[in-house]
Design an enzyme around this catalytic site. Structure first.
Site, PDB file in Angstrom:
ATOM      1  N   LYS A 263       0.991  -1.232  -0.021  1.00  0.00           N
ATOM      2  CA  LYS A 263       0.103   0.183   0.053  1.00  0.00           C
ATOM      3  C   LYS A 263       0.732   1.185   0.130  1.00  0.00           C
ATOM      4  CE  LYS A 263      -3.912  -1.954   2.671  1.00  0.00           C
ATOM      5  NZ  LYS A 263      -5.097  -1.556   1.394  1.00  0.00           N
ATOM      6  N   ARG A 337     -10.332 -11.478   1.842  1.00  0.00           N
ATOM      7  CA  ARG A 337     -11.476 -12.606   1.308  1.00  0.00           C
ATOM      8  C   ARG A 337     -10.415 -13.893   1.083  1.00  0.00           C
ATOM      9  NH1 ARG A 337     -11.600  -9.355  -4.401  1.00  0.00           N
ATOM     10  NH2 ARG A 337     -11.332  -7.626  -2.851  1.00  0.00           N
TER      11      ARG A 337
HETATM   12  N1  BES Z   1      -8.297  -3.793   4.290  1.00  0.00           N
HETATM   13  C1  BES Z   1      -8.493  -3.299   2.887  1.00  0.00           C
HETATM   14  C2  BES Z   1      -9.699  -2.501   2.676  1.00  0.00           C
HETATM   15  C3  BES Z   1      -9.764  -1.136   3.143  1.00  0.00           C
HETATM   16  C4  BES Z   1      -9.053  -0.136   2.498  1.00  0.00           C
HETATM   17  C5  BES Z   1     -10.539  -1.038   4.278  1.00  0.00           C
HETATM   18  C6  BES Z   1      -9.112   1.158   2.950  1.00  0.00           C
HETATM   19  C7  BES Z   1     -10.546   0.588   4.805  1.00  0.00           C
HETATM   20  C8  BES Z   1      -9.868   1.456   3.941  1.00  0.00           C
HETATM   21  C9  BES Z   1      -8.442  -4.555   2.033  1.00  0.00           C
HETATM   22  O1  BES Z   1      -7.563  -5.643   2.618  1.00  0.00           O
HETATM   23  C10 BES Z   1      -7.945  -4.115   0.738  1.00  0.00           C
HETATM   24  O2  BES Z   1      -6.640  -3.812   0.600  1.00  0.00           O
HETATM   25  N2  BES Z   1      -8.620  -4.070  -0.239  1.00  0.00           N
HETATM   26  C11 BES Z   1      -8.277  -3.664  -1.512  1.00  0.00           C
HETATM   27  C12 BES Z   1      -8.879  -4.582  -2.744  1.00  0.00           C
HETATM   28  C13 BES Z   1      -8.270  -4.443  -3.867  1.00  0.00           C
HETATM   29  C14 BES Z   1      -6.807  -4.869  -4.082  1.00  0.00           C
HETATM   30  C15 BES Z   1      -8.914  -5.330  -4.808  1.00  0.00           C
HETATM   31  C16 BES Z   1      -8.802  -2.407  -1.669  1.00  0.00           C
HETATM   32  O3  BES Z   1     -10.028  -2.233  -1.316  1.00  0.00           O
HETATM   33  O4  BES Z   1      -8.201  -1.477  -2.243  1.00  0.00           O
HETATM   34 MN    MN Z   2      -5.500  -5.298   1.814  1.00  0.00          MN
END
Ligand code: BES
Ligand code: MN
Ligand code: ZN
Length: 505
Positions: A263, A337
Site C-alpha cells: 500500500k 477474502r
Molecule cells: N483492508 C483493505 C480494505 C480497506 C481499504 C479498508 C481502505 C478500509 C480502507 C483490504 O484488504 C484491501 O486492501 N482491499 C483492496 C482490494 C483491492 C486490491 C481489490 C482495496 O479495497 O483497495
Molecule cells: Mn488489503
C-alpha cells in the site's frame, strides 16, 4: 464505568448530588412545581431552550439544585434516535475531568429503547482509549445514574444497554490498539480471557493445526509475517445443544501493509484497524457473557498480518483453499477474502442456522456507502431483513447490496478456479461474490465495515460497530427461539429462563 437505574423524577432530581445533572426535555413537556420544572418551563418560554433534539442550555450552581452543573437538553420526540442525538450534542460534558458522577434524568415517560440508547450514548461520549496512553488521561466519569419515572418498566432495556456497552468498548479498545499491541497472539489471549465468562469457551489453533485443516489461502496471507497466525474459535452456549448456532466470522488482519502489492505510505497506519471485524466478534461475545441470552453462537477469527517479505506470497501465485478450489492471487492486498474463504468453509462443521462474516474488506465499500451504513450482502432474504432491522433498532445501520452472478465475471482466471480480484468496478460486490463461492448450504450474510468500523482525521479511532447491530440481531433470535419453545411446551408451571438475564451477582 458503573451504570445504575433509578426511579427519579424532576422533584427528586433537584436534590440529587452529582457533578453533572442532565435533564432530557421532550417536546410537549409538562412542568410540575419543583425547582427544575420551573427552570425548564421558564427557559422554554423565553426561547433560551428548545425541546428539539440536541438543543441545550448549561446552568452552573442553579439555586435550589444540588448538582453543580446542570444541562437542560432537548430530547425531541423522545425516541431512541432523538435521545442519542441529544446526548451526542453535549458529548464534551461527559469528558470533563471534574465530572465523576453524572445523572441523566428523563423528564416525562421514557421508552425502553430510549433508555438503552441513553446508556450507549453516555458510554460513547465518555470513552477514552487507554491501552497505550498515560493513566492521567483516562476516563474520569465513573458512575452514571439513569433516572426515569418507572424504573421497573425499562429495567430489561437498561440491562441490555449496559451489556452492549461492555461489548462495544471491548471492540473499540482492541480496534484502537496499535498492531504491535494487538498481534494475532494477543488477540487470541483476549479471546481466551472471554472464555472465563459463564457459557463461553475458547479454543485457539496455531499454524500446524491450520495447515492440517488445509487452509491454503489463509496460510498464504500469513506466510509473509514473522508473527504466527492464529485461528480463534469461541463458543457461547446459552441454549440446548440441539439448537443450531449462529456463526460469526471476523476478519482479523492485525496489520495490512498490502503484502508484495504494498500500500502507499499515506494513512497506512490506519491498517491497524483491519482487525475490526475480529474485534466486533470479540465484543459480541463480551456482551453475550454479560447478557446470557438463550441462544448458541460460534465466533471464528482468522488472525494474521499481511506483510511484504522474502517469503511472502507473490502476485500470480496459485494456492489451494480448504474447499479444494484453487485461487490465483493477483493482488496480495486483497487478503481479507483469502483468510475469510477458508474459515467460511470451516464454518459448515457447526451446522449453522446462519453464518455472518464481518470484515473491513474493501475501500470500494467506503466509496459506495461512506461511514454511515455498513455494506450488507446476503444469499437469504430473511437473514438480510433480520440484520437490517437489527441495525435500525440499534442505530447501527447497514444497506443491502446486490449479488447478481454477473458480478462474478471478472474473477475468472487462466491458471486457477478463480482470481482473487476482479477490477475496480463494483469492488465491494466482486469481493462478496468471491466469498460466496465458499459458502455452503446455509443462510449467509457478509457485512463490509470498511467505512463504518473506524473514523479517520482528528477523531481517529474505532467505533465499535457493528457490535450493536449483531447483539440486537442475536437477542431478537433468542426471543424468537423462546417464543417457539413456549408453543412447544405450553403453560409451564415453573418460570422458564428469561430471554435476557442480567448479570448474576
Ligand atoms: N483492508 C483493505 C480494505 C480497506 C481499504 C479498508 C481502505 C478500509 C480502507 C483490504 O484488504 C484491501 O486492501 N482491499 C483492496 C482490494 C483491492 C486490491 C481489490 C482495496 O479495497 O483497495
Ligand atoms: Mn488489503
Ligand atoms: Zn485488509
Amino acid at each position: 464505568m458503573n451504570f445504575d437505574l433509578k426511579t427519579l423524577e424532576l422533584p427528586a432530581a433537584t436534590t440529587e448530588k452529582c457533578d453533572l445533572l442532565v435533564i432530557l426535555v421532550p417536546e410537549g413537556f409538562k412542568p410540575g412545581q419543583d425547582a427544575l420544572s420551573v427552570l425548564v418551563a421558564h427557559a422554554l418560554k423565553c426561547g433560551d431552550l428548545e425541546a428539539k433534539a440536541g438543543k441545550h442550555l448549561h446552568l452552573y450552581q442553579a439555586p435550589a439544585v444540588s448538582a453543580r452543573r446542570v444541562v437542560l437538553l432537548g430530547a425531541g420526540n423522545g425516541s431512541a434516535r432523538a435521545v442519542r442525538q441529544a446526548l451526542q450534542a453535549i458529548a464534551a460534558s461527559f469528558k470533563l475531568p471534574q465530572v465523576k458522577r453524572a445523572v441523566v434524568c428523563f423528564a416525562g415517560e421514557a421508552q425502553p429503547d430510549s433508555v438503552c440508547a441513553a446508556v450507549q450514548a453516555v458510554a460513547d461520549a465518555s470513552y477514552v482509549y487507554t491501552t497505550t496512553k498515560p493513566k492521567a488521561e483516562a476516563r474520569t466519569l465513573n458512575r452514571v445514574v439513569v433516572g426515569v419515572a418507572h424504573a421497573q418498566a425499562v429495567r430489561e432495556a437498561f440491562a441490555q444497554g449496559v451489556g452492549l456497552v461492555e461489548g462495544v468498548e471491548f471492540a473499540r479498545e482492541w480496534g484502537n490498539r496499535p498492531a504491535n499491541h494487538a498481534t494475532p497472539s494477543l488477540l487470541a489471549e483476549a479471546a481466551r480471557s472471554l472464555g472465563r465468562q459463564p457459557g463461553i469457551q475458547c479454543k485457539v489453533h496455531g499454524p500446524a493445526e491450520v495447515a492440517r485443516l488445509g487452509m491454503g489461502a489463509f496460510m498464504a496471507v500469513a506466510q509473509g509475517s514473522e508473527e504466527p497466525l492464529r485461528l480463534i474459535e469461541l463458543r457461547y452456549s446459552g441454549a440446548s445443544k440441539t439448537e443450531a448456532p449462529v456463526v460469526l466470522v471476523g476478519k482479523g488482519i492485525t496489520f495490512d501493509a498490502g503484502g508484495i502489492s504494498i500500500k502507499p505510505a499515506a494513512e497506512m497506519d490506519e491498517m491497524k484497524f483491519d482487525m475490526c471485524g475480529a474485534a466486533s466478534v470479540l465484543g459480541v461475545f463480551r456482551a453475550l457473557g454479560e447478557l446470557q441470552p438463550a441462544i448458541n453462537v460460534v465466533g471464528l477469527i482468522p488472525a494474521c498480518e499481511n506483510m511484504p517479505d522474502g517469503r511472502a506470497v507473490k502476485p500470480g501465485d496459485v494456492v489451494t483453499s480448504m474447499s479444494g478450489q484453487t485461487i490465483e492471487i493477483l493482488n496480495t492486498d486483497a487478503e481479507g477474502r483469502l483468510v475469510l474463504c477458508d474459515v467460511l468453509t470451516y464454518a459448515a462443521r457447526f451446522k449453522p442456522a446462519a453464518v455472518v462474516d464481518i470484515a473491513t474488506l474493501t475501500g470500494a465499500c467506503v466509496i459506495a456507502l461512506g461511514a454511515v451504513r455498513s455494506g450488507l450482502f446476503a444469499n437469504n432474504d430473511a437473514l438480510a431483513s433480520a440484520l437490517s432491522a437489527a441495525g435500525d433498532a440499534a442505530q447501527d445501520l447497514c444497506w443491502r447490496m446486490p449479488l447478481d452472478e454477473d458480478y462474478a465475471e471478472g474473477l475468472k482466471s487462466n491458471f486457477a478456479d478463480m482470481g482473487n480480484v476482479a477490477g475496480r468496478a463494483g469492488g465491494s460486490i466482486t469481493a462478496a461474490k468471491f466469498l460466496q463461492r465458499f459458502v455452503g448450504e446455509f443462510p449467509w450474510a457478509h457485512l463490509d465495515i470498511a467505512g463504518s468500523a473506524w473514523k479517520g482525521g482528528a477523531a481517529k479511532g474505532a467505533t465499535g460497530r457493528p457490535v450493536g447491530l449483531l447483539v440486537h440481531y442475536l437477542l431478537g433470535r433468542a426471543q424468537q427461539l423462546s417464543a417457539k419453545d413456549a408453543v412447544k411446551k405450553p403453560a409451564p408451571s415453573v418460570p422458564t429462563r428469561r430471554n435476557v438475564r442480567t448479570k448474576p451477582t
